[in-house]
Design an enzyme around this catalytic site. Structure first.
Site, short mmCIF file in Angstrom:
data_model
loop_
_atom_site.label_atom_id
_atom_site.label_comp_id
_atom_site.label_asym_id
_atom_site.label_seq_id
_atom_site.Cartn_x
_atom_site.Cartn_y
_atom_site.Cartn_z
N HIS A 195 37.61 45.10 38.72
CA HIS A 195 36.71 44.93 39.86
C HIS A 195 37.10 45.98 40.89
O HIS A 195 37.93 45.74 41.76
CB HIS A 195 36.85 43.51 40.43
CG HIS A 195 35.88 43.20 41.52
ND1 HIS A 195 36.17 42.35 42.56
CD2 HIS A 195 34.62 43.64 41.73
CE1 HIS A 195 35.13 42.26 43.37
NE2 HIS A 195 34.19 43.03 42.89
N ASP B 297 31.76 49.29 41.84
CA ASP B 297 32.20 47.90 41.73
C ASP B 297 32.88 47.51 40.43
O ASP B 297 33.79 46.71 40.45
CB ASP B 297 31.00 46.97 41.96
CG ASP B 297 31.41 45.55 42.29
OD1 ASP B 297 32.30 45.37 43.13
OD2 ASP B 297 30.83 44.62 41.71
N SER C 112 35.19 41.61 48.31
CA SER C 112 34.00 41.92 49.11
C SER C 112 34.36 42.05 50.59
O SER C 112 35.07 41.21 51.14
CB SER C 112 32.96 40.82 48.92
OG SER C 112 31.82 41.07 49.70
N ARG D 224 22.45 42.53 51.34
CA ARG D 224 22.76 43.45 50.24
C ARG D 224 21.62 44.42 49.99
O ARG D 224 20.46 44.15 50.31
CB ARG D 224 23.00 42.65 48.96
CG ARG D 224 24.23 41.77 48.96
CD ARG D 224 25.47 42.54 48.59
NE ARG D 224 26.66 41.71 48.58
CZ ARG D 224 27.83 42.11 48.12
NH1 ARG D 224 27.95 43.33 47.62
NH2 ARG D 224 28.88 41.32 48.16
N LYS E 115 35.43 48.74 49.44
CA LYS E 115 35.33 49.43 48.15
C LYS E 115 34.18 50.42 48.12
O LYS E 115 34.34 51.58 47.76
CB LYS E 115 35.14 48.43 47.01
CG LYS E 115 36.32 47.61 46.63
CD LYS E 115 36.19 47.00 45.24
CE LYS E 115 34.83 46.46 44.91
NZ LYS E 115 34.38 45.37 45.79
N THR E 116 33.00 49.93 48.46
CA THR E 116 31.81 50.77 48.41
C THR E 116 31.87 51.87 49.46
O THR E 116 31.58 53.04 49.19
CB THR E 116 30.54 49.92 48.60
OG1 THR E 116 30.49 48.93 47.57
CG2 THR E 116 29.29 50.76 48.53
N LYS F 138 27.03 39.64 38.08
CA LYS F 138 28.36 39.11 37.81
C LYS F 138 28.43 38.36 36.49
O LYS F 138 29.51 38.18 35.93
CB LYS F 138 28.81 38.22 38.97
CG LYS F 138 29.08 39.00 40.25
CD LYS F 138 30.08 40.15 40.05
CE LYS F 138 30.43 40.84 41.37
NZ LYS F 138 31.31 42.03 41.16
N ARG G 133 26.74 34.06 45.54
CA ARG G 133 27.05 33.36 44.30
C ARG G 133 27.46 31.92 44.60
O ARG G 133 27.92 31.59 45.68
CB ARG G 133 28.19 34.07 43.57
CG ARG G 133 27.85 35.42 43.00
CD ARG G 133 29.07 36.04 42.33
NE ARG G 133 30.16 36.25 43.26
CZ ARG G 133 31.23 35.47 43.38
NH1 ARG G 133 31.36 34.41 42.60
NH2 ARG G 133 32.18 35.74 44.25
#
Length: 533
Positions: free
Chosen positions: A222, A259, A240, A324, A244-245, A202, A61
């Site tokens: 988030h 997410d 990030s 990704r 989390k994932t 996003k 981003r």
């Protein structure tokens, strides 16, 4: 002009000002989009069947080039800052005319999809793109209505993405040629000059973070989330790279989402219909669920290949460390569909502490949880970014500052109310370093982190002895099943205890300085949870 669709979207495009296009492809299925991408020379099939693409100049981003239109609706409601950058309605109009005119004579891909698994809060989205693989991304990441449902869907929001459309900063009010502009009044998102698909994802997250808390009393978060066999829900907050994932993709628990979620009065729900996982150093051994999701229909971005093959080299970061993969949620074997669940029982704040100061697990009081939520701490590691030679502290309020249009205290206050009303236990998990900072200490083993999370979820930490951290105040368990007791107190893992004390004091001072901008809005209970220096 030729149209491929289950219904003709040309009139809708014309109403938007997109006219005289070449082919219009509406609601193409993933296989067709993959074939088109390969035939156009825009992507490569990997040996696992996934489609691999390169997003070009932008592999992440561009937060300094994301704008929100400042008008009567947003002037007093948006928290204008370095992430919520205002742009005038006139600039939006010029960019809108530029991007719609850009599609003249070009192929166009159109997809109708949805966000929010709970029908009470669902929004309809139309995604218009200039590449087939961006449409595949939208298919993977958002909810996929059936062909019958499409007949009754009318877009609430429209995204127009054209990587080849460049702004003129001198006349369009942008910083440079790329842009992502959200217009809440016209319910539209314009993305130009960047092919990075995360801008699409996003953009929708940003609008939900504005609409849901204000209009529906829903806390937008988030975070990733999963559900145990007994129906207990767990939430994982983190920036990030903090896990989390990885930690939510537990084969023993059902994945709700990786997410973005909303917390309503009756429970939580996923915003998305897919996952967008980092895949740097991805391995079958460490992350089997994600590894096996990289298959036909998945979209892999900016990875390298082993020489002379179409086999992805997940350790290759010559393009970017932010490699990704996107895939539909049902690619995870134990995904919970529809992605709705009850009130959370446990919440985990994930931080990658590259200084080696924070405990691998600590239990937080509601006041400490609020302080840490507002702080949103992690640290970038030396070697992952150009010019970074030592750990760099990052504070991202609510673990998602770039996507929060409202003031952080609004989200924090909602979380605090829900913690108190539902007696939710909050844990701080350090997935970073122990025994010293990065470069000196060791990264905490993923197997240990998994064991600590599992013990917390199973209630195995409820009746153990605890001791408070002398600086940050969380309660550290003196033992944990499957984890050496020697690593639970971070000070004990340092050879030089005085060096640990100095590092802890330095990090605590950074917390205090960062919190100064929120102190005027925080109540005494939250302020009492500040690190003790």
């Amino acid at each position: 002009m030729q149209v491929s669709s289950v219904r003709n979207p040309v009139a809708d495009l014309s109403a938007l000002g997109i006219v005289q296009t070449n082919h219009v492809y509406f609601q193409q299925d993933p296989a067709e989009l993959v074939i088109q991408t390969v035939n156009l020379g825009q992507g490569t099939l990997t040996d696992s069947g996934a489609l691999a693409v390169n997003t070009g100049k932008f592999t992440g981003r561009a937060p300094k080039d994301k704008f929100i239109v400042k008008d009567e609706l947003t002037a007093s409601t948006v928290n204008w800052n370095d992430f919520n950058i205002p742009i005038g309605p006139g600039s939006f109009d010029r960019l809108y005319e530029r991007i719609t005119r850009y599609f003249t004579g070009k192929d166009v891909w159109v997809r109708d999809c949805q966000a929010c698994a709970d029908p009470a809060y669902r929004i309809n989205i139309r995604v218009i793109t200039e590449t087939p693989w961006a449409s595949l991304f939208a298919y993977n990441m958002f909810l996929r209505p059936s062909e019958e449902e499409l007949e009754d869907i009318h877009p609430d929001w429209t995204i127009i993405q054209a990587p080849g459309c460049l702004a003129d900063p001198a006349t369009d009010g942008t910083r440079q040629e790329n842009f992502a502009v959200v217009n809440f009044s016209r319910r539209m998102i314009l993305i130009g000059g960047s092919a990075y698909t995360g801008e699409i994802k996003k953009g929708i997250f940003t609008i939900l973070n504005y609409v849901l808390p204000q209009n529906h009393g829903v806390l937008s978060m988030h975070c990733s989330a999963n559900q145990g066999e007994k129906g207990d829900t767990a939430i994982f907050f983190g920036l990030s790279g903090t896990g989390k994932t990885t930690l939510s993709a537990d084969p023993r628990r059902k994945l709700i989402g990786d997410d973005e979620h909303g917390w309503a009065a009756n429970g939580i729900f996923n915003f998305e219909g897919g996952c967008y996982a980092k895949c740097i150093n991805l391995s079958e051994e460490e992350e089997p669920q994600i590894f096996h999701a990289v298959r036909e229909g998945a979209l892999v971005e900016n990875t390298g290949f082993y020489p002379g093959t179409n086999s992805v080299n997940y350790s290759d970061k010559h393009i970017t460390e932010n490699t990704r993969v996107s895939y539909p949620l049902h690619y995870i074997d134990n995904a919970l569909i529809p992605s709705t669940a009850g009130i959370p029982k446990n919440i985990f704040f994930l931080t990658c502490d590259a200084y080696g100061v924070l405990p691998p697990i600590s239990r937080l009081t509601p006041e400490q949880a609020m302080y840490q939520f507002i702080s949103g701490y992690t640290a970038r590691v030396a070697g992952t970014e150009t010019g970074v030679t030592e750990p760099v502290t990052t504070f991202s309020t609510c673990f998602g500052a770039p996507f929060l249009p409202l003031h952080p205290v609004q989200y924090a206050s909602m979380l605090g109310e829900k913690l108190r009303d539902n007696n939710v236990q909050v844990w701080m998990i350090n997935t970073g370093w122990t025994g010293g900072p990065a470069g000196t200490g060791q990264r905490i083993r993923l197997t240990y982190t998994r064991a600590m999370v599992t013990a917390a979820l199973n209630g195995q930490l409820e009746k153990l002895a605890y001791k408070d951290h002398p600086v940050f105040g969380g309660s550290i368990p003196e033992s944990c099943p499957g984890v050496p007791a020697s690593i639970l107190d971070p000070r004990n893992t340092w050879t030089d205890k005085e060096a640990y004390d100095r590092q802890a004091k330095d990090l605590a001072e950074q917390f205090v300085r960062n919190f100064e901008k929120y102190a005027g809005h925080a109540n005494p209970e939250i302020l009492s949870a500040s690190p003790r220096i």
